[in-house]
Design a protein around this motif. Structure first.
Motif, mmCIF file in Angstrom:
data_model
loop_
_atom_site.group_PDB
_atom_site.id
_atom_site.type_symbol
_atom_site.label_atom_id
_atom_site.label_comp_id
_atom_site.label_asym_id
_atom_site.label_seq_id
_atom_site.Cartn_x
_atom_site.Cartn_y
_atom_site.Cartn_z
ATOM 1 N N PHE A 76 5.021 41.797 75.785
ATOM 2 C CA PHE A 76 4.937 40.340 75.679
ATOM 3 C C PHE A 76 4.549 39.929 74.262
ATOM 4 C CE2 PHE A 76 2.473 36.395 75.857
ATOM 5 C CZ PHE A 76 3.375 35.553 76.490
ATOM 6 N N ILE A 77 3.588 40.649 73.675
ATOM 7 C CA ILE A 77 3.175 40.345 72.309
ATOM 8 C C ILE A 77 4.337 40.536 71.341
ATOM 9 C CG2 ILE A 77 1.733 41.156 70.401
ATOM 10 C CD1 ILE A 77 -0.472 41.683 72.391
ATOM 11 N N ASP A 78 5.096 41.622 71.536
ATOM 12 C CA ASP A 78 6.209 41.908 70.629
ATOM 13 C C ASP A 78 7.258 40.801 70.647
ATOM 14 O OD1 ASP A 78 5.015 44.247 69.918
ATOM 15 O OD2 ASP A 78 6.243 45.521 71.206
ATOM 16 N N PHE A 79 7.483 40.204 71.819
ATOM 17 C CA PHE A 79 8.544 39.208 71.936
ATOM 18 C C PHE A 79 8.029 37.767 71.900
ATOM 19 C CE2 PHE A 79 10.574 42.993 73.657
ATOM 20 C CZ PHE A 79 11.832 42.922 73.092
ATOM 21 N N MET A 354 6.501 49.611 47.531
ATOM 22 C CA MET A 354 5.769 49.242 48.738
ATOM 23 C C MET A 354 5.407 50.479 49.548
ATOM 24 S SD MET A 354 6.335 48.634 52.349
ATOM 25 C CE MET A 354 7.903 47.841 52.776
ATOM 26 N N VAL A 355 4.280 50.396 50.251
ATOM 27 C CA VAL A 355 3.885 51.429 51.203
ATOM 28 C C VAL A 355 3.839 50.795 52.586
ATOM 29 C CG1 VAL A 355 2.056 52.987 51.974
ATOM 30 C CG2 VAL A 355 2.589 52.786 49.527
ATOM 31 N N LEU A 356 4.633 51.338 53.492
ATOM 32 C CA LEU A 356 4.665 50.861 54.871
ATOM 33 C C LEU A 356 3.717 51.738 55.684
ATOM 34 C CD1 LEU A 356 6.195 48.813 56.764
ATOM 35 C CD2 LEU A 356 7.623 50.753 57.413
ATOM 36 N N PHE A 363 2.104 49.330 65.244
ATOM 37 C CA PHE A 363 1.953 48.245 64.277
ATOM 38 C C PHE A 363 2.202 48.774 62.869
ATOM 39 C CE2 PHE A 363 -0.754 46.213 61.124
ATOM 40 C CZ PHE A 363 -0.356 44.885 61.239
ATOM 41 N N SER A 364 2.756 47.935 62.011
ATOM 42 C CA SER A 364 3.012 48.345 60.633
ATOM 43 C C SER A 364 2.665 47.223 59.675
ATOM 44 C CB SER A 364 4.482 48.752 60.448
ATOM 45 O OG SER A 364 5.348 47.678 60.765
ATOM 46 N N ALA A 365 2.321 47.599 58.445
ATOM 47 C CA ALA A 365 1.977 46.627 57.404
ATOM 48 C C ALA A 365 2.624 47.061 56.097
ATOM 49 C CB ALA A 365 0.462 46.518 57.239
ATOM 50 N N TYR A 428 5.688 44.770 60.626
ATOM 51 C CA TYR A 428 5.584 44.068 61.915
ATOM 52 C C TYR A 428 5.619 42.551 61.741
ATOM 53 C CZ TYR A 428 3.703 42.773 66.510
ATOM 54 O OH TYR A 428 3.517 42.216 67.752
ATOM 55 N N TRP A 429 4.776 42.019 60.869
ATOM 56 C CA TRP A 429 4.694 40.565 60.740
ATOM 57 C C TRP A 429 5.772 39.981 59.836
ATOM 58 C CZ3 TRP A 429 2.534 37.941 64.275
ATOM 59 C CH2 TRP A 429 1.420 38.428 64.959
#
Length: 550
Positions: A76-79, A354-356, A363-365, A428-429
């Motif tokens: 639910f959070i993902d969508f 960039m570093v993912l 989760f990713s940033a 992710y964001w």
């Protein structure tokens, strides 16, 4: 004379009213359908409880993220659209996950009621609905990061168990329609009366509910008993840092009573992340993979971090969802290995920018490479305020990067660093409309008095906190109503990467008044008065609050 009876014999009633089908090969009067509808809904709720509780119990022997509630919540959070997530965080703050669980419970309750009614009226459709719900649960489970196909077993067994219970309860309702409670039935001996009464239905439902509660509780207790992560964390002895944090100077705390402590206790530190269930990772199993556009791929164990030259630093963190004047910020002492040393071991190639970073829960940033290589002491943190990281704050390892909002830097439970390019990878964001880079904006927060507070006339202490990580705070000004901006008294500055507190003495006169505050950072830039929502790169504007002087 006896009063003539108006009771129509059962056989006559069943033969004179239009029959409708309520079960395989069964017919019952149409006007009797409305009575059991609520009971059918209750049967659906009981069946749903069985699905979730049985899966919870069996899931204790599988991956924690394989339980239906957590998998559904994470999906639910993902969508969920970004605007809805922003609304949840702005409205509920650190209670956003509790609000999600309440919303999920209501949604499941409504869906279960509908499935119960559908199954009572048309069993085939009810079966299809339950199987569809089971398929959704299984899909939610197997698409979670770190979940194996076998982890779908608890959901499959739970779905079958729920379908069996639904059939049993609905069959009782069908029988109730064939043999309604009659005086002759109620007067019969228990051994001669068919188990079709409402009392028997409620008894069966009650037993189901009790069994579901026991199964769910047993599942949680088993999960807790099988996990020793909390005990391992408590017994973990952190090494002394090769570079200790500078001593905190005197006078860092605001002189205004009621301002938040300069050093935020672990229990009070804000928590905003996408993990519905806190990942539990054994330090023996933890491994960090560094790969991508590098000369050599490396893998680090937790022991490698313990053996490294660790640094210690006080750093303030801020959530990008923090509204103007919000409390989604905190200051702590962190212990960890400099990320620049990790990257030096891997050797980033030319062109990488960039570093993912990725968490064990998916989760990713996206963090600018140069930020992780400069002297701001970005680290793989293993300690927080003199103890091992709390589970909810990333144990055993998380990232701490001064000067950037958490959504592009503060990956908890980190297990993967991919050196790449912003043009090639999305986090992710950023996939959901937020900015790729998230430098923290200059912000001043008024903490006392509170908004809409009533204060006595005379001298009133105003105070709060300001931050502009990596740039520092050189001035905070306060405005009363539309008067001139007056400089507040700054507390001692500990470092450029921590927040700075302030205080202001105000001679208050009776009546309503508005208080505003603004900060100036170390580059001389004054906090903007332009209001902006958190999306896409953080809120901005001056905080304004009203108080009443009596």
């Amino acid at each position: 004379m006896d009063k003539p009876s108006t009771q129509t014999p059962r056989a006559d009633r069943l033969s004179t009213e239009k029959p409708v089908r309520t079960g395989p090969g069964k017919r019952t009067p149409a006007k009797q359908l409305s009575g059991p509808t609520a009971l059918a809904a209750l049967a659906g709720v009981a069946a749903a409880a069985v699905v979730l509780s049985v899966a919870e119990l069996i899931g204790a022997f599988f991956t924690a993220r394989a339980t239906p509630v957590l998998a559904l919540g994470s999906t639910f959070i993902d969508f969920t659209p970004s605007w809805m997530k922003d609304f949840a965080i702005a409205t509920f703050g650190t209670n956003d996950k509790l609000a999600l669980f309440v919303g999920m419970a209501v949604s499941i309750l409504i869906l279960a009621c509908i499935l119960g009614i559908v199954a009572y009226r048309k069993w085939a459709l009810g079966v299809a609905g339950v199987l569809l719900m089971g398929a959704v649960i299984v899909a939610s489970v197997v698409t979670r990061a770190g979940v194996k196909p076998l982890d779908a077993i608890p959901s499959l067994i739970g779905t079958v168990a729920g379908l069996i219970v639904l059939r049993i309860l609905v069959t009782r309702l069908w029988r109730m329609q064939q043999w309604p409670d009659m005086a002759s039935d109620l007067a019969a001996k228990d051994s001669e009366r068919p188990a079709t009464s409402r009392r028997a239905f409620f008894a069966a439902t009650g037993v189901t509910a009790a069994a579901s509660a026991i199964a769910a509780t047993g599942g949680r207790l088993l999960s807790a008993a099988r996990s020793n992560v909390a005990q391992a964390r408590e017994s973990l002895q952190l090494p002394a840092p090769a570079k200790p944090a500078p001593a905190v100077p005197a006078g860092v705390q605001s002189k205004a009573p009621g301002v938040t402590p300069w050093l935020t206790p672990n229990n009070d530190f804000y928590r905003i992340d996408t993990a519905l269930s806190v990942p539990e990772i054994n330090v023996q199993d933890w491994e960090l993979r560094v790969h991508g556009l590098v000369d050599r791929e490396i893998r680090l164990s937790f022991q490698d971090l313990l053996d490294a030259d660790l640094i210690e630093s006080h750093v303030s963190l801020t959530c990008v969802s923090n509204p103007v004047g919000g409390n989604l910020a905190g200051n702590a002492k962190w212990l960890g290995m400099p990320i620049r040393e990790v990257l030096k071991m891997a050797g980033p190639k030319d062109g990488a920018d960039m570093v993912l970073s990725t968490s064990i829960d998916g989760f990713s940033a996206s963090t600018p490479l140069e930020v992780l290589q400069d002297d701001r002491d970005a680290m793989l943190a293993i300690g927080m305020n003199g103890e091992a990281l709390p589970l909810e704050h990333g144990y055993p390892v998380r990232m701490v990067v001064p000067g950037l909002y958490g959504f592009v830097s503060a990956t908890k439970w980190v297990v993967d660093l991919e050196v790449t390019r912003f043009a090639d990878s999305k986090a992710y964001w950023t996939q959901r409309g937020w900015s790729e880079r998230g430098p923290i904006k200059t912000m001043a927060r008024v903490e006392v008095p509170k908004s809409f507070a009533k204060v006595p006339a005379g001298r009133v202490a105003i105070g709060g906190t300001a931050w502009a990580q990596t740039r520092g705070i050189t001035k905070v000004e306060v405005q009363i109503d539309n008067g001139p901006w007056t400089e507040a008294t700054l507390s001692t500055e500990a470092s450029l990467v921590t927040w700075r507190q302030w205080s202001f003495d105000w001679e208050a006169t009776p009546g309503p008044h508005y208080i505003k505050a603004r900060a100036t950072d170390g580059t001389g830039e004054v906090q903007t008065d332009k209001r902006a929502d958190p999306v896409p790169d953080g809120a901005s504007g001056w905080q304004s609050l009203m108080v009443t002087v009596e």
